[in-house]
Design a protein around this motif. Structure first.
Motif, short mmCIF file in Angstrom:
data_model
loop_
_atom_site.label_atom_id
_atom_site.label_comp_id
_atom_site.label_asym_id
_atom_site.label_seq_id
_atom_site.Cartn_x
_atom_site.Cartn_y
_atom_site.Cartn_z
N PHE A 27 -4.82 8.61 0.20
CA PHE A 27 -3.93 8.66 1.36
C PHE A 27 -4.43 9.68 2.37
CE2 PHE A 27 -1.40 6.97 -2.07
CZ PHE A 27 -0.55 6.05 -1.47
N VAL A 28 -4.86 10.83 1.87
CA VAL A 28 -5.27 11.92 2.76
C VAL A 28 -6.47 11.53 3.60
CG1 VAL A 28 -6.21 14.27 2.80
CG2 VAL A 28 -4.35 13.70 1.23
N ASN A 88 0.91 4.96 6.13
CA ASN A 88 0.07 5.71 5.20
C ASN A 88 0.53 7.16 5.08
OD1 ASN A 88 -2.64 5.74 3.63
ND2 ASN A 88 -2.83 7.48 5.01
N TYR A 89 0.93 7.76 6.19
CA TYR A 89 1.38 9.15 6.16
C TYR A 89 2.66 9.31 5.34
CZ TYR A 89 3.20 13.65 7.71
OH TYR A 89 3.71 14.92 7.74
N VAL A 117 4.02 6.28 -10.76
CA VAL A 117 4.58 6.51 -9.43
C VAL A 117 3.50 6.43 -8.36
CG1 VAL A 117 5.69 8.21 -7.93
CG2 VAL A 117 6.54 7.86 -10.25
N LEU A 118 2.40 7.14 -8.57
CA LEU A 118 1.34 7.14 -7.57
C LEU A 118 0.67 5.78 -7.45
CD1 LEU A 118 -0.36 10.61 -8.21
CD2 LEU A 118 1.24 9.99 -6.44
N GLY A 119 0.50 5.10 -8.58
CA GLY A 119 -0.07 3.76 -8.53
C GLY A 119 0.79 2.80 -7.74
N LEU A 120 2.11 2.86 -7.97
CA LEU A 120 3.03 2.00 -7.21
C LEU A 120 3.00 2.34 -5.72
CD1 LEU A 120 6.13 1.84 -9.60
CD2 LEU A 120 4.56 -0.03 -9.01
N LEU A 121 2.93 3.63 -5.40
CA LEU A 121 2.87 4.03 -4.00
C LEU A 121 1.59 3.52 -3.34
CD1 LEU A 121 4.20 7.70 -4.21
CD2 LEU A 121 5.34 5.75 -3.12
N ALA A 122 0.48 3.57 -4.07
CA ALA A 122 -0.78 3.06 -3.53
C ALA A 122 -0.70 1.56 -3.28
CB ALA A 122 -1.93 3.38 -4.48
N VAL A 123 -0.09 0.83 -4.21
CA VAL A 123 0.07 -0.62 -4.04
C VAL A 123 0.99 -0.92 -2.85
CG1 VAL A 123 1.00 -2.71 -5.10
CG2 VAL A 123 -0.41 -1.15 -6.46
N VAL A 125 0.06 -3.01 0.49
CA VAL A 125 0.82 -4.22 0.83
C VAL A 125 1.41 -4.10 2.23
CG1 VAL A 125 2.88 -5.57 0.27
CG2 VAL A 125 1.30 -4.88 -1.55
N LEU A 126 2.01 -2.95 2.55
CA LEU A 126 2.62 -2.78 3.86
C LEU A 126 1.59 -2.80 4.98
CD1 LEU A 126 5.33 -0.04 3.12
CD2 LEU A 126 5.67 -2.50 3.44
N ILE A 127 0.46 -2.12 4.77
CA ILE A 127 -0.59 -2.11 5.79
C ILE A 127 -1.18 -3.51 5.95
CG2 ILE A 127 -2.90 -1.26 6.32
CD1 ILE A 127 -2.08 1.42 5.13
#
Length: 389
Positions: free
Chosen positions: A21-22, A61-62, A349-355, A359-361
């Motif tokens: 993300f960073v 992403n932010y 949690v982090l894996g779901l956030l990455a997915v 998906v959103l992007i």
């Protein structure tokens, strides 16, 4: 695995996912700021639409990246209290500055920019996105200050069995920071630029009506990515002069990701600088180049993780170079079950956030610059104008 190996694995997984993300945030922020600047100066509806579209990608992403950063903070307190006890007076100072910059200043300016469309004077609104960019880079700077201290504990002395800060200037001019921070900037620009180029190539390959919009975005992305590749390679090689003796020897394993990173990075930089950049003007029309750019898009993320792994694994078995071992930095009393449970929880949690981030992007890119939420009028979202020839 024993408790120490589980804790190291947990840090590697959470650190790698957070850095994804960073590195994209660091690349997209200046691109959006430059687009907004061109819009304000020229009044171009096209650049206004580009600002809103890529700005919406940046905001997604932010927002999700902030949550992954919180998980990183939790893990320091959970697994590495020995580091806080021994070096917290030094290591905690730049982390506190990063928190103030990222969670307060950067978020405040980003909120003003998001909700300031049509409400703030245009130059003040533009200043907000530049302040977002500057604070994002300031945040990255303080993180690299903290990490560079672990690599080379400059500006500190041991007193009463703990490290104490005696020279803040030495902390900010650490020899491992001087070249590593520009290297991270280059990696961010490479990542953001290739995301722009790859997404634009995807849209152009679908023969959509917004050829001018994504043609300009593609050229912008390639130009930024080429600059990023040049900076990342140059400052990456410059770091070898300051590498501590034996850092990539022995059983730490740091040499493996460092070999991979150099080889992939050299190949990517060669393709960008010598094959893609010279034909940048024709790229929107030469459809055979679009799959190449799409294939290249994930490579900067791979390079970012390999670079982070090389930097961290190469320091083993030291948490603070020649001052504190990783074993001594581990929180006393941890059990394998405790670390395993937290590892599974954090990774999930982090894996779901990455997915969700992907998906959103991807949804925004597939939809194109239509019905954007960012900068929409109070009556509702409207398409960005001037999209095609």
């Amino acid at each position: 695995m024993d408790v120490l190996e589980l804790a190291r694995t947990q840090f590697a997984v959470t650190g790698s996912l957070h850095f994804l993300f960073v590195v994209l945030t660091l690349g997209l922020a200046p691109i959006v700021a430059l687009m907004h600047t061109r819009h304000v100066i020229s009044g171009s509806a096209l650049h206004g639409g580009m600002t809103r579209f890529w700005g919406q990608v940046y905001v997604i992403n932010y927002a999700l990246g902030i949550v992954t950063g919180l998980v990183m903070e939790f893990q320091f307190g959970l697994s590495w209290s020995g580091l806080s006890d021994y070096a917290g007076d030094v290591f905690g100072a730049p982390l506190a500055m990063e928190t103030l910059v990222a969670f307060f200043l950067e978020s405040t300016f980003l909120g003003l920019w998001i909700f300031g469309w049509g409400r703030l004077p245009k130059w003040l609104h533009l200043a907000c996105i530049w302040l977002v960019t500057l604070t994002a880079y300031a945040s990255a700077f303080f993180i690299m200050v903290a990490n560079s201290f672990l690599q080379n504990p400059a500006g500190s002395v041991v007193r009463n069995g703990r490290l104490e800060l005696v020279d803040f200037g030495a902390l900010l001019t650490n020899k491992t920071l001087v070249f590593s921070f520009p290297h991270v900037i280059g990696a961010g620009l490479l990542t953001g630029g290739l995301v722009l180029a790859g997404a634009s190539a995807y849209r152009l390959r679908r023969r959509t009506q917004d050829t001018l919009f994504f043609g300009k975005s593609l050229r912008t992305g390639v130009g930024v990515a080429a600059l990023g590749a040049f900076l990342a390679m140059g400052f990456g090689y410059a770091q070898f002069g300051g590498i501590q003796e034996g850092k990539f020897d022995g059983g730490g394993g740091g040499a493996v990701p460092l070999g991979l990173m150099i080889e992939i990075g050299q190949l990517l930089a060669f393709v960008l600088l010598f094959l893609i950049l010279p034909i940048i003007y024709w790229l929107p029309r030469w459809r055979w180049t679009h799959p190449v750019l799409m294939i290249m898009t994930p490579l900067p993320f791979v390079l970012a993780i390999l670079g982070w792994m090389a930097r961290e694994i190469g320091r083993q078995p030291w948490m603070v170079w020649h001052k504190l071992t990783v074993a001594d930095a581990l929180t006393p009393g941890l059990t394998s079950g405790m670390v395993t449970a937290s590892l599974i929880g954090f990774a999930t949690v982090l894996g779901l956030l990455a997915v969700v981030d992907y998906v959103l992007i991807a949804r925004v890119i597939r939809r194109g610059p239509y019905g954007l939420d960012l900068g929409a009028s109070p009556a509702g979202a409207e398409p960005a104008p001037a999209l095609s020839h």
